[in-house]
Design a protein around this motif. Structure first.
Motif, PDB file in Angstrom:
ATOM      1  N   ILE A  53     -28.968  68.220   8.680  1.00  0.00           N
ATOM      2  CA  ILE A  53     -28.120  68.931   9.638  1.00  0.00           C
ATOM      3  C   ILE A  53     -26.643  68.612   9.364  1.00  0.00           C
ATOM      4  O   ILE A  53     -26.277  67.459   9.180  1.00  0.00           O
ATOM      5  N   ARG A  54     -25.807  69.639   9.361  1.00  0.00           N
ATOM      6  CA  ARG A  54     -24.380  69.468   9.084  1.00  0.00           C
ATOM      7  C   ARG A  54     -23.497  69.633  10.322  1.00  0.00           C
ATOM      8  O   ARG A  54     -22.350  69.221  10.318  1.00  0.00           O
ATOM      9  N   LYS A  55     -24.040  70.252  11.359  1.00  0.00           N
ATOM     10  CA  LYS A  55     -23.233  70.498  12.565  1.00  0.00           C
ATOM     11  C   LYS A  55     -24.069  70.230  13.805  1.00  0.00           C
ATOM     12  O   LYS A  55     -25.200  70.715  13.916  1.00  0.00           O
ATOM     13  N   LEU A  56     -23.501  69.462  14.733  1.00  0.00           N
ATOM     14  CA  LEU A  56     -24.153  69.242  16.023  1.00  0.00           C
ATOM     15  C   LEU A  56     -23.827  70.432  16.908  1.00  0.00           C
ATOM     16  O   LEU A  56     -22.690  70.616  17.341  1.00  0.00           O
ATOM     17  N   GLU A  57     -24.847  71.239  17.178  1.00  0.00           N
ATOM     18  CA  GLU A  57     -24.667  72.454  17.962  1.00  0.00           C
ATOM     19  C   GLU A  57     -25.972  72.775  18.670  1.00  0.00           C
ATOM     20  O   GLU A  57     -27.034  72.247  18.325  1.00  0.00           O
ATOM     21  N   CYS A  58     -25.882  73.654  19.680  1.00  0.00           N
ATOM     22  CA  CYS A  58     -27.100  74.067  20.387  1.00  0.00           C
ATOM     23  C   CYS A  58     -26.771  75.255  21.280  1.00  0.00           C
ATOM     24  O   CYS A  58     -25.836  75.199  22.091  1.00  0.00           O
ATOM     25  N   LEU A  59     -27.525  76.322  21.121  1.00  0.00           N
ATOM     26  CA  LEU A  59     -27.340  77.502  21.967  1.00  0.00           C
ATOM     27  C   LEU A  59     -28.253  77.468  23.190  1.00  0.00           C
ATOM     28  O   LEU A  59     -27.970  78.128  24.185  1.00  0.00           O
ATOM     29  N   ALA A  60     -29.326  76.703  23.100  1.00  0.00           N
ATOM     30  CA  ALA A  60     -30.244  76.595  24.237  1.00  0.00           C
ATOM     31  C   ALA A  60     -29.626  75.732  25.338  1.00  0.00           C
ATOM     32  O   ALA A  60     -28.734  74.928  25.083  1.00  0.00           O
ATOM     33  N   LEU A  65     -32.884  67.171  29.064  1.00  0.00           N
ATOM     34  CA  LEU A  65     -32.667  66.279  27.924  1.00  0.00           C
ATOM     35  C   LEU A  65     -31.692  65.153  28.260  1.00  0.00           C
ATOM     36  O   LEU A  65     -30.563  65.394  28.687  1.00  0.00           O
ATOM     37  N   LYS A  66     -32.133  63.915  28.037  1.00  0.00           N
ATOM     38  CA  LYS A  66     -31.296  62.741  28.283  1.00  0.00           C
ATOM     39  C   LYS A  66     -30.947  61.980  27.006  1.00  0.00           C
ATOM     40  O   LYS A  66     -29.966  61.228  26.985  1.00  0.00           O
ATOM     41  N   MET A  67     -31.760  62.165  25.959  1.00  0.00           N
ATOM     42  CA  MET A  67     -31.550  61.406  24.721  1.00  0.00           C
ATOM     43  C   MET A  67     -31.680  62.334  23.517  1.00  0.00           C
ATOM     44  O   MET A  67     -32.642  63.081  23.401  1.00  0.00           O
ATOM     45  N   LEU A  68     -30.675  62.253  22.620  1.00  0.00           N
ATOM     46  CA  LEU A  68     -30.685  63.046  21.400  1.00  0.00           C
ATOM     47  C   LEU A  68     -30.425  62.121  20.218  1.00  0.00           C
ATOM     48  O   LEU A  68     -29.384  61.466  20.144  1.00  0.00           O
ATOM     49  N   LEU A  69     -31.402  62.047  19.310  1.00  0.00           N
ATOM     50  CA  LEU A  69     -31.322  61.173  18.141  1.00  0.00           C
ATOM     51  C   LEU A  69     -31.137  62.039  16.901  1.00  0.00           C
ATOM     52  O   LEU A  69     -32.023  62.827  16.543  1.00  0.00           O
ATOM     53  N   ILE A  70     -29.986  61.896  16.233  1.00  0.00           N
ATOM     54  CA  ILE A  70     -29.706  62.716  15.047  1.00  0.00           C
ATOM     55  C   ILE A  70     -29.123  61.823  13.943  1.00  0.00           C
ATOM     56  O   ILE A  70     -28.225  62.227  13.212  1.00  0.00           O
ATOM     57  N   ASN A  71     -29.589  60.605  13.823  1.00  0.00           N
ATOM     58  CA  ASN A  71     -29.082  59.731  12.773  1.00  0.00           C
ATOM     59  C   ASN A  71     -29.639  60.144  11.404  1.00  0.00           C
ATOM     60  O   ASN A  71     -30.644  60.848  11.307  1.00  0.00           O
ATOM     61  N   ASN A  72     -28.953  59.699  10.370  1.00  0.00           N
ATOM     62  CA  ASN A  72     -29.351  59.985   8.980  1.00  0.00           C
ATOM     63  C   ASN A  72     -29.398  61.483   8.686  1.00  0.00           C
ATOM     64  O   ASN A  72     -30.391  62.012   8.183  1.00  0.00           O
ATOM     65  N   ASN A  73     -28.305  62.158   9.006  1.00  0.00           N
ATOM     66  CA  ASN A  73     -28.129  63.559   8.647  1.00  0.00           C
ATOM     67  C   ASN A  73     -26.818  63.704   7.867  1.00  0.00           C
ATOM     68  O   ASN A  73     -26.342  62.732   7.275  1.00  0.00           O
ATOM     69  N   ARG A  74     -26.239  64.898   7.866  1.00  0.00           N
ATOM     70  CA  ARG A  74     -24.978  65.144   7.156  1.00  0.00           C
ATOM     71  C   ARG A  74     -23.924  65.717   8.096  1.00  0.00           C
ATOM     72  O   ARG A  74     -23.051  66.472   7.678  1.00  0.00           O
ATOM     73  N   ILE A  75     -24.005  65.371   9.357  1.00  0.00           N
ATOM     74  CA  ILE A  75     -23.131  65.973  10.370  1.00  0.00           C
ATOM     75  C   ILE A  75     -21.669  65.585  10.145  1.00  0.00           C
ATOM     76  O   ILE A  75     -21.334  64.406  10.053  1.00  0.00           O
ATOM     77  N   ASN A  76     -20.822  66.605  10.047  1.00  0.00           N
ATOM     78  CA  ASN A  76     -19.382  66.375   9.955  1.00  0.00           C
ATOM     79  C   ASN A  76     -18.602  67.218  10.962  1.00  0.00           C
ATOM     80  O   ASN A  76     -17.373  67.202  10.974  1.00  0.00           O
ATOM     81  N   ARG A  77     -19.334  67.963  11.803  1.00  0.00           N
ATOM     82  CA  ARG A  77     -18.693  68.789  12.826  1.00  0.00           C
ATOM     83  C   ARG A  77     -19.510  68.751  14.113  1.00  0.00           C
ATOM     84  O   ARG A  77     -20.737  68.633  14.076  1.00  0.00           O
ATOM     85  N   ILE A  78     -18.796  68.867  15.229  1.00  0.00           N
ATOM     86  CA  ILE A  78     -19.432  68.915  16.540  1.00  0.00           C
ATOM     87  C   ILE A  78     -18.935  70.174  17.249  1.00  0.00           C
ATOM     88  O   ILE A  78     -17.725  70.397  17.353  1.00  0.00           O
ATOM     89  N   ALA A  79     -19.851  70.992  17.720  1.00  0.00           N
ATOM     90  CA  ALA A  79     -19.479  72.255  18.362  1.00  0.00           C
ATOM     91  C   ALA A  79     -18.818  72.018  19.708  1.00  0.00           C
ATOM     92  O   ALA A  79     -19.051  71.003  20.372  1.00  0.00           O
TER      93      ALA A  79
END
Length: 271
Positions: A53-60, A65-79
């Motif tokens: 994953i390169r961008k932290l985003e979500c349309l839903a 949801l209380k916890m979001l784990l997204i470690n070890n990705n390629r995220i360089n942008r946050i929506a």
């Protein structure tokens, strides 16, 4: 690989050690966060670690949801606007991603509910003022990079940054949003003589009088346009024109509503 509704349906779901319902979407080479509406807001925690994953985003919209784990990705942008998607998010783990500047962290301000945040092994952690910047940005933050936020740290961070950590886009939007009673930005009026402030109580009464005396939808539309532009001089001149045509605005409105009575000048019963 795409994150599809079918993948979500086939992924393991369980109660984690915190007794929260969690779905495991780890290690699927997912490139884009999508279709999370397929979870039907049934999870307290979502694990998207070890993907691409390169961008932290979500349309839903996921209020549970209380916890979001997204470690070890390629995220360089946050929506922007993630507070709408995750209105109750408390824990966000973004360890080992590619976020490099404090500017890229500003959208986190849209999620003021965050209490625990990890950005360990992101380049941004080496930036000057990284820790006080985030502490000031997130009012409920208690743990940053697995270290407790001390009261003295928060006092120092807020003294140093204050409102300076608010996203520039939010400031720009606020500066260009018309709020009754608040100053209007330069150039917002319809002309050089346009008012530079929102409507006063007297102006509000004047606006009501002008609309009440309007004789056509086109006239109402012109008044609404002037109101949005803050051009109260136009509205005042419009009222004077109404009065010069047929007395005060209420009388003119009555004349429009009952032309026969106005022309006859005599007593007339309305059946």
């Amino acid at each position: 690989m795409r994150l599809t509704a079918d993948m979500i349906a086939r992924s393991p779901a369980f109660l984690n050690p915190l007794k929260d319902r969690e779905i495991d979407l780890r290690g699927n080479k997912i490139a884009v966060i999508e279709n999370l509406a397929s979870t039907q807001n049934q999870f307290d925690a979502i694990d998207l670690s070890d993907n691409e994953i390169r961008k932290l985003e979500c349309l839903a919209v996921l209020p549970r949801l209380k916890m979001l784990l997204i470690n070890n990705n390629r995220i360089n942008r946050i929506a922007d606007g993630l507070g709408r998607a995750f209105p109750s998010l408390e824990t966000l783990v973004l360890s080992n991603n590619l976020i490099g500047t404090l500017k890229e962290l500003e959208p986190l301000a849209a999620m003021p509910t965050i209490e625990m945040l990890s950005l360990v092994d992101n380049p941004v952690t080496k930036q000057a003022n990284y820790r006080p910047f985030l502490i000031s940005l997130l009012p409920r933050l208690k743990v940053l990079d697995f270290k407790k936020v001390k009261p003295i740290e928060r006092e120092a961070a807020e003294a140093k940054f204050g409102a300076a950590t608010q996203p520039a886009k939010q400031q720009h939007k606020a500066a260009n949003t018309f709020v009754p009673g608040a100053p209007v930005a330069d150039g917002a009026g319809a002309g050089a003589g346009a008012s530079k402030a929102g409507p006063t109580p007297e102006q509000i009464a004047m606006i009501k009088e002008a609309i009440g005396g309007a004789s056509s939808l086109e006239e109402v539309a012109r008044l609404e346009k002037a109101l949005k532009a803050g051009d109260y001089d136009f509205i005042a001149k419009h009222i004077e024109a109404q009065k010069s045509k047929g007395g005060d605005a209420p009388a003119a409105a009555e004349a429009e509503a009952a032309p026969a009575q106005a022309e006859g000048g005599g007593d007339m019963e309305v059946g």
